[in-house]
Design an enzyme around this catalytic site. Structure first.
Site, PDB file in Angstrom:
ATOM      1  N   GLU A 111      65.535  53.664  68.018  1.00 57.66           N
ATOM      2  CA  GLU A 111      66.467  54.688  68.474  1.00 57.66           C
ATOM      3  C   GLU A 111      67.712  54.723  67.591  1.00 57.66           C
ATOM      4  O   GLU A 111      68.162  53.692  67.086  1.00 57.66           O
ATOM      5  CB  GLU A 111      66.869  54.421  69.921  1.00 57.66           C
ATOM      6  CG  GLU A 111      65.704  54.534  70.884  1.00 57.66           C
ATOM      7  CD  GLU A 111      66.077  54.159  72.310  1.00 57.66           C
ATOM      8  OE1 GLU A 111      67.269  53.915  72.564  1.00 57.66           O
ATOM      9  OE2 GLU A 111      65.178  54.120  73.157  1.00 57.66           O
ATOM     10  N   CYS A 131      64.168  43.583  70.505  1.00 57.50           N
ATOM     11  CA  CYS A 131      65.170  42.529  70.338  1.00 57.50           C
ATOM     12  C   CYS A 131      64.697  41.268  71.042  1.00 57.50           C
ATOM     13  O   CYS A 131      64.076  41.336  72.107  1.00 57.50           O
ATOM     14  CB  CYS A 131      66.514  42.979  70.920  1.00 57.50           C
ATOM     15  SG  CYS A 131      67.861  41.819  70.599  1.00 57.50           S
ATOM     16  N   CYS A 135      69.077  40.027  76.533  1.00 55.92           N
ATOM     17  CA  CYS A 135      70.265  40.272  77.349  1.00 55.92           C
ATOM     18  C   CYS A 135      69.881  41.007  78.635  1.00 55.92           C
ATOM     19  O   CYS A 135      69.120  41.973  78.611  1.00 55.92           O
ATOM     20  CB  CYS A 135      71.291  41.077  76.572  1.00 55.92           C
ATOM     21  SG  CYS A 135      71.930  40.195  75.124  1.00 55.92           S
ATOM     22  N   SER A 210      77.666  44.572  64.903  1.00 53.79           N
ATOM     23  CA  SER A 210      77.854  43.946  66.207  1.00 53.79           C
ATOM     24  C   SER A 210      76.839  42.828  66.394  1.00 53.79           C
ATOM     25  O   SER A 210      75.644  43.027  66.198  1.00 53.79           O
ATOM     26  CB  SER A 210      77.695  44.993  67.320  1.00 53.79           C
ATOM     27  OG  SER A 210      77.811  44.398  68.594  1.00 53.79           O
ATOM     28  N   HIS A 235      81.055  39.918  76.710  1.00 50.86           N
ATOM     29  CA  HIS A 235      80.574  40.236  78.068  1.00 50.86           C
ATOM     30  C   HIS A 235      80.909  39.210  79.140  1.00 50.86           C
ATOM     31  O   HIS A 235      80.800  39.511  80.314  1.00 50.86           O
ATOM     32  CB  HIS A 235      79.078  40.541  78.050  1.00 50.86           C
ATOM     33  CG  HIS A 235      78.696  41.598  77.068  1.00 50.86           C
ATOM     34  ND1 HIS A 235      79.307  42.830  77.029  1.00 50.86           N
ATOM     35  CD2 HIS A 235      77.798  41.582  76.033  1.00 50.86           C
ATOM     36  CE1 HIS A 235      78.787  43.549  76.025  1.00 50.86           C
ATOM     37  NE2 HIS A 235      77.890  42.809  75.416  1.00 50.86           N
ATOM     38  N   CYS A 352      70.884  51.675  74.692  1.00 49.34           N
ATOM     39  CA  CYS A 352      69.876  51.183  73.760  1.00 49.34           C
ATOM     40  C   CYS A 352      68.569  50.891  74.495  1.00 49.34           C
ATOM     41  O   CYS A 352      68.544  50.131  75.454  1.00 49.34           O
ATOM     42  CB  CYS A 352      70.365  49.906  73.083  1.00 49.34           C
ATOM     43  SG  CYS A 352      71.757  50.170  71.994  1.00 49.34           S
TER      44      CYS A 352
END
Length: 367
Positions: A111, A131, A135, A210, A235, A352
Site C-alpha cells: 500500500e 511486517c 504491533c 519511521s 506509543h 496501514c
C-alpha cells in the site's frame, strides 16, 4: 554488457543478454548507463539523456524517449525492461488523499498513500510487504511478513503517485507497511535515489524514516552523512505497555532506546520525532501521560500525537480527542514540542494494511 547487434553473440554473450533483459533499466546508475551507451557505440551524452528520461521525466517506455535515436531505443527495448508496479486498487478521499494497492511483477502487493497539501505532495511508502513486528494496533502485522522490498520498488511507489497526481513529490515518509530499519540497506539506497539532485531531488530533511526502535540500525542511521529525518514509533513510555503493543521490539528496552536516541541527537544535531498513537484506556491514562513527559523532558525531540486508526474487529479504539489535546497541553507546558497529526483519508482504508486486508477478505468470501 556488450549489446551491439553487429557481432555474432557467443553463448556467454547470450547468457549475459538474458540476464540484462531481466534487469530493470531504472536500476542502472549513471556510471552504468555511461558504460552501456559506450558499448552500444553511442556518444557519452546519451547516458545523461537516458538518465533524465528514467529518473527526472519518469517515463516507463523507451518509445517515449524522443531525443534518443530510434536504433538505440529499439536496442534498449530488446534487452531491458521496466518492471513498474500495477495499480490494483485506488481509493480517493474527500480530503484529496489517494490510497493505492500496488502489485509488483512477482504478485506481491503493498500500500502507498499520496497526500496533497496546497502546492506540496507527500507520499507515504511501504518498505516491506507485510511486517514481522506484530504491533497490536497495526493491520499490516495481521498477515505477517511476506518479503522486503528493493530500493527500486520503494522508489516506484513515489513515482506512481507522482504520475497519478501529475505533480512533483516534495516529501516522502517511510511509514507504510513494514519496518524500514529491518530492511536497512535497501531503505538507505531508496533514500539516496530520492535525494539525488540529478533525479527526483527531494531534500534530505523531507525524507523521513519511521522505526519501531531497532537500536543497532538507529546507530547506523546516525552515521549517514545525509540529513535524513528519523521518527520513532513509541506509543508508550512504560515498558510493560510497550511490550504488549509492540512485541517485535521488546528486546530493545526503553532505557536503551532513550540512550540511542540521545546519541543520535548528539551525533547529528537533528530533532527526532516520537510517534504516539493514542489508544483508549491503554496509553492515554494519567500514568502513561506522565511517563511520556518524563521520557521527553529535557531532550531535543518532537512528539506527534495521533488518534489511533479505528480498525474493524480490533479491540483497540482511538482515544477521545479531548485526551489527545490534554496530553498536548501537558507536554507543551514541559517544553516538549508537540503536534496533533491531522488525520488524512479517514473516509477510506487509510491505516496501514487495511486496504490490502479488505481485498484479501473480499476475495476469500467470493471463493
Amino acid at each position: 554488457m556488450h549489446l551491439g547487434r553487429l557481432i555474432a553473440p557467443s553463448p556467454e554473450r547470450r547468457q549475459m543478454e538474458r540476464t540484462n533483459r531481466s534487469r530493470d533499466i531504472r536500476t542502472y546508475s549513471l556510471d552504468e548507463l555511461t558504460e552501456l551507451v559506450k558499448e552500444l557505440g553511442q556518444p557519452g551524452f546519451r547516458a545523461k539523456q537516458l538518465h533524465e528520461w528514467l529518473h527526472v521525466k519518469n517515463v516507463c517506455s523507451f518509445s517515449d524517449m524522443t531525443n534518443l535515436p530510434k536504433a538505440l531505443r529499439e536496442s534498449l527495448e530488446d534487452h531491458f525492461s521496466f518492471k513498474v508496479p500495477t495499480e490494483i486498487v485506488k481509493q480517493v478521499s474527500k480530503d484529496g488523499s489517494r490510497k493505492y494497492l500496488l502489485q509488483f511483477s512477482d504478485g506481491v502487493s503493498v500500500e502507498t498513500v499520496g497526500m496533497p497539501n496546497r502546492n506540496k505532495l507527500a507520499v507515504c511508502i511501504s518498505t516491506q510487504a507485510g511486517c514481522a513486528m506484530g504491533c497490536a494496533f497495526c493491520a499490516t502485522g495481521l498477515a505477517g511478513l511476506t518479503r522486503s522490498l528493493t530500493a527500486q520498488e520503494m522508489v516506484d511507489q513515489v513515482l506512481h503517485v507522482a504520475r497519478d497526481f501529475g505533480e512533483r513529490v516534495t516529501s516522502v515518509v517511510f511509514m507504510g507497511q513494514g519496518e524500514p530499519l529491518a530492511n536497512f540497506d535497501a531503505t538507505v539506497e531508496a533514500l539516496r535515489i530520492l535525494n539525488d539532485p540529478n533525479g527526483l531531488a527531494i531534500g534530505a530533511r523531507h525524507l523521513t524514516v519511521s522505526t519501531c526502535g531497532i537500536i543497532p540500525n538507529i546507530r547506523r542511521f546516525a552515521e549517514l552523512p545525509e540529513q535524513f529525518t528519523l521518527a520513532i514509533s513509541l506509543h508508550s513510555a512504560i515498558q510493560p505497555t510497550r511490550n504488549k503493543l509492540m512485541p517485535g521490539v521488546k528486546k530493545y528496552t526503553l532505557l536503551r532506546l532513550h540512550e540511542a536516541i540521545q546519541e543520535y541527537v548528539e551525533k547529528t544535531g537533528r530533532r527526532p520525532t516520537y510517534e504516539f498513537a493514542m489508544i483508549e484506556g491503554i496509553n492515554d491514562t494519567n500514568p502513561e501521560m506522565q511517563a511520556l513527559i518524563d521520557f521527553c523532558a529535557g531532550t531535543l525531540c518532537h512528539v506527534n500525537l495521533i488518534q489511533l486508526n479505528d480498525i474493524a474487529d480490533s479491540p483497540l479504539k482511538p482515544s477521545p480527542i479531548e485526551k489527545v489535546e490534554t496530553l498536548q497541553r501537558r507536554l507543551t507546558m514541559h517544553g516538549v514540542e508537540t503536534t496533533i497529526r491531522n488525520s488524512r483519508g479517514s473516509d477510506i482504508d487509510a491505516a496501514c494494511g487495511q486496504l490490502k486486508q479488505r481485498r484479501i477478505l473480499k476475495k476469500h468470501l467470493s471463493e
